[in-house]
Design an enzyme around this catalytic site. Structure first.
Site, PDB file in Angstrom:
ATOM      1  CD1 TRP A  98      -1.944  -2.467   1.971  1.00  0.00           C
ATOM      2  CD2 TRP A  98      -2.788  -1.449   0.095  1.00  0.00           C
ATOM      3  NE1 TRP A  98      -2.888  -3.110   1.598  1.00  0.00           N
ATOM      4  CE2 TRP A  98      -3.310  -2.721   0.463  1.00  0.00           C
ATOM      5  CE3 TRP A  98      -2.944  -0.914  -1.163  1.00  0.00           C
ATOM      6  CZ2 TRP A  98      -4.143  -3.362  -0.165  1.00  0.00           C
ATOM      7  CZ3 TRP A  98      -4.251  -1.415  -1.934  1.00  0.00           C
ATOM      8  CH2 TRP A  98      -4.656  -2.848  -1.495  1.00  0.00           C
ATOM      9  CG  ASP A 166      -3.319   4.092   3.910  1.00  0.00           C
ATOM     10  OD1 ASP A 166      -4.391   3.729   4.811  1.00  0.00           O
ATOM     11  OD2 ASP A 166      -2.916   3.502   3.031  1.00  0.00           O
ATOM     12  CE  LYS A 190      -8.294  -3.489   3.806  1.00  0.00           C
ATOM     13  NZ  LYS A 190      -7.398  -2.647   3.039  1.00  0.00           N
TER      14      LYS A 190
HETATM   15  C1  LIG Z   1      -6.799  -1.832   1.814  1.00  0.00           C
HETATM   16  C2  LIG Z   1      -5.719  -0.917   1.804  1.00  0.00           C
HETATM   17  C3  LIG Z   1      -5.807  -0.005   0.889  1.00  0.00           C
HETATM   18  C4  LIG Z   1      -6.708   0.125  -0.191  1.00  0.00           C
HETATM   19  O1  LIG Z   1      -7.976   0.477   0.297  1.00  0.00           O
HETATM   20  P1  LIG Z   1      -9.045   0.693  -1.043  1.00  0.00           P
HETATM   21  O2  LIG Z   1     -10.041   1.517  -0.090  1.00  0.00           O
HETATM   22  O3  LIG Z   1      -9.579  -0.822  -1.456  1.00  0.00           O
HETATM   23  O4  LIG Z   1      -8.445   1.568  -1.881  1.00  0.00           O
HETATM   24  C5  LIG Z   1      -4.763   0.991   1.258  1.00  0.00           C
HETATM   25  N1  LIG Z   1      -4.071   1.309   2.272  1.00  0.00           N
HETATM   26  C6  LIG Z   1      -4.113   0.244   3.384  1.00  0.00           C
HETATM   27  C7  LIG Z   1      -3.235   0.184   4.363  1.00  0.00           C
HETATM   28  C8  LIG Z   1      -5.176  -0.764   3.311  1.00  0.00           C
HETATM   29  O5  LIG Z   1      -4.988  -1.853   4.135  1.00  0.00           O
END
Ligand SMILES: *Cc1c(COP(=O)(O)O)cnc(C)c1O
Length: 354
Positions: A98, A166, A190
Site C-alpha cells: 500500500w 494512511d 477495514k
Molecule cells: C486496503 C488498503 C488500501 C486500499 O484500500 P481501498 O479502499 O481498497 O482503495 C490502502 N491502504 C491500506 C493500508 C489498506 O489496508
C-alpha cells in the site's frame, strides 16, 4: 458459526448488521437507499457520523471529517495533490504494497518522491527505524499498519513537516494523537464500516493551499470541507452503517476499551505462535501488527491437516496474501476473543497430534 479473520471488508458487530439491514427496509418510512441525501434525516446521519469520529478519536478543533469515495487508493492521489506545495517534493516510507501504491500515485501527479526509509530489503517483514525524515519536503507520508505484511508502527513518525498517514487498517483500533497529522485517511471497510466510504480527517489549515495546477473539483478536499462532505451524493449506506458501528464502539467503552480487547486478542494469538513448535511469526517481534497477524508453518507438510481443521471449525479468510504466503489472521475490532480462541485451540490440537 463463522469466525471471520478476513483482511477486508471487515467483520462488524452483528447488531450493526441487523440495524443496517433494518434501515435498508425502513428508514423513517422509506428505504435508506432511496432517501434524498439532502433530506434532514440523512443530513443528521452525516453530522452524527462526523461527530462520532471526532468523539471516538478525540479530534481537536480545527479539523474536518469527510466521508468521500474512491477508497484509500484514490486517497493516495488526493493526499498527494492536496499536500503539494512549492517544493513539489515529498518524503514517503515504503513498508509494503500500500505504501508503494501511495508512492506511485504521488509520482503520477508530479511529486518528486524521496523514499527515505524502506523495509523492502527483507520483503517488508519489519518497520524501518533510525531514519531521519527529510525537512526539505512539502510533507511526509506513511502507512501506519501494513495489512498485507502484518507490521505496524508503534509510534508516530517524527517529522518537522506536515504528516500524512494512511490508517486504513488500524484506525479506531487504538488511541491516536490526531493533532500530529495534517491528513489521516482510511478506507472504511477495514475497521469502520462497509466499503464505499473513505474517511478523511483533515487539518483545516491545509485546505486550498495546493500548488498543483491539476486539481479536479472532486479531488480538492476544500470543496468537500466547505460543503460538509455533501458536495455530491455521499456513499449513504456506508456512512450510515459506519455511524452505527461508531455508536456501538462508543457504547462499548470507546477506543480505550477497544484497544484493550485488541491487545488481548493479539497477545493470545502471538503467544500461541511463539510457543507452538509448528508455527512461526512472519514478522520481527517489536513490529508485529495487532490487527493483521501473519504467520507460517515451519513445515509445509502440516498444511493440509491445518487447513482442514480450521475450515471445519468455521474459520474464514485465514489464507495469507500471495506475497507473503502462510496465514494471516486479521483481527479487526468486531472479531471476538472467542474466535481467536477457536483458532489457537486448533493450533494446539494440531501440535498435540504430531
Ligand atoms: C486496503 C488498503 C488500501 C486500499 O484500500 P481501498 O479502499 O481498497 O482503495 C490502502 N491502504 C491500506 C493500508 C489498506 O489496508
Amino acid at each position: 458459526m463463522k469466525h471471520n479473520f478476513g483482511a477486508g471488508p471487515c467483520i462488524l458487530p452483528q447488531t450493526v448488521f441487523k440495524q443496517a439491514s433494518d434501515a435498508v427496509l425502513d428508514f423513517n418510512g422509506l428505504s435508506l437507499l432511496e432517501v434524498s441525501h439532502r433530506s434532514p434525516d440523512f443530513v443528521e446521519v452525516m453530522e452524527e457520523a462526523q461527530s462520532l469520529v471526532k468523539k471516538a478519536l478525540n479530534v481537536p478543533a480545527g479539523y474536518s471529517v469527510l466521508f468521500l469515495q474512491g477508497g484509500a487508493s484514490l486517497g493516495f492521489t488526493i493526499t498527494a495533490l492536496n499536500m503539494m506545495r512549492d517544493s513539489k517534493k515529498a518524503g514517503y516510507i515504503n513498508t509494503g504494497t500500500w505504501a508503494k501504491g501511495a508512492i506511485a500515485e504521488a509520482k503520477a501527479v508530479g511529486i518528486d518522491v524521496n523514499v527515505f526509509a524502506s523495509s523492502e530489503d527483507q520483503n517488508f517483514n519489519y518497520i524501518p527505524k533510525n531514519f531521519t525524515a527529510p525537512s526539505d519536503v512539502d510533507f511526509i507520508h506513511y502507512t501506519s499498519n501494513n495489512t498485507i505484511f502484518g507490521t505496524q508502527f508503534k509510534s508516530i513518525v517524527e517529522a518537522n513537516v506536515p504528516l500524512v498517514c494512511d490508517m486504513s487498517s488500524d484506525i479506531f483500533s487504538q488511541k491516536i494523537d490526531v493533532s500530529k497529522f495534517d491528513i489521516i485517511y482510511a478506507g472504511a471497510q477495514k475497521n469502520l464500516g462497509p466499503a464505499g466510504a473513505t474517511l478523511y480527517i483533515v487539518k483545516d489549515e491545509i485546505l486550498g493551499k495546493s500548488s498543483s495546477e491539476f486539481m479536479p473539483k472532486y479531488l480538492n478536499l476544500k470543496n468537500h470541507a466547505d460543503k460538509g462532505s455533501m458536495m455530491n451524493t455521499p456513499p449513504v449506506f456506508s456512512v450510515y452503517t459506519s455511524m452505527l458501528n461508531l455508536r456501538n464502539l462508543i457504547a462499548n467503552g470507546g477506543i480505550d476499551a477497544a484497544a484493550e480487547r485488541n491487545k488481548a486478542k493479539a497477545d493470545l494469538l502471538y503467544n500461541e505462535i511463539d510457543v507452538n513448535p509448528l508455527f512461526k511469526s512472519a514478522v520481527a517481534g517489536e513490529d508485529r501488527s495487532l490487527m493483521n497477524v501473519t504467520f507460517l508453518l515451519n513445515d509445509d507438510a502440516h498444511k493440509d491437516a491445518f487447513d482442514t481443521m480450521w475450515n471445519e471449525a468455521g474459520v474464514i479468510g485465514l489464507k495469507g496474501h500471495r506475497s507473503v504466503g502462510g496465514y494471516r489472521a486479521s483481527m479487526y475490532n468486531a472479531l471476538t476473543i472467542e474466535s481467536v480462541q477457536v483458532l489457537t485451540d486448533i493450533m494446539k490440537e494440531l501440535a498435540n497430534k504430531m
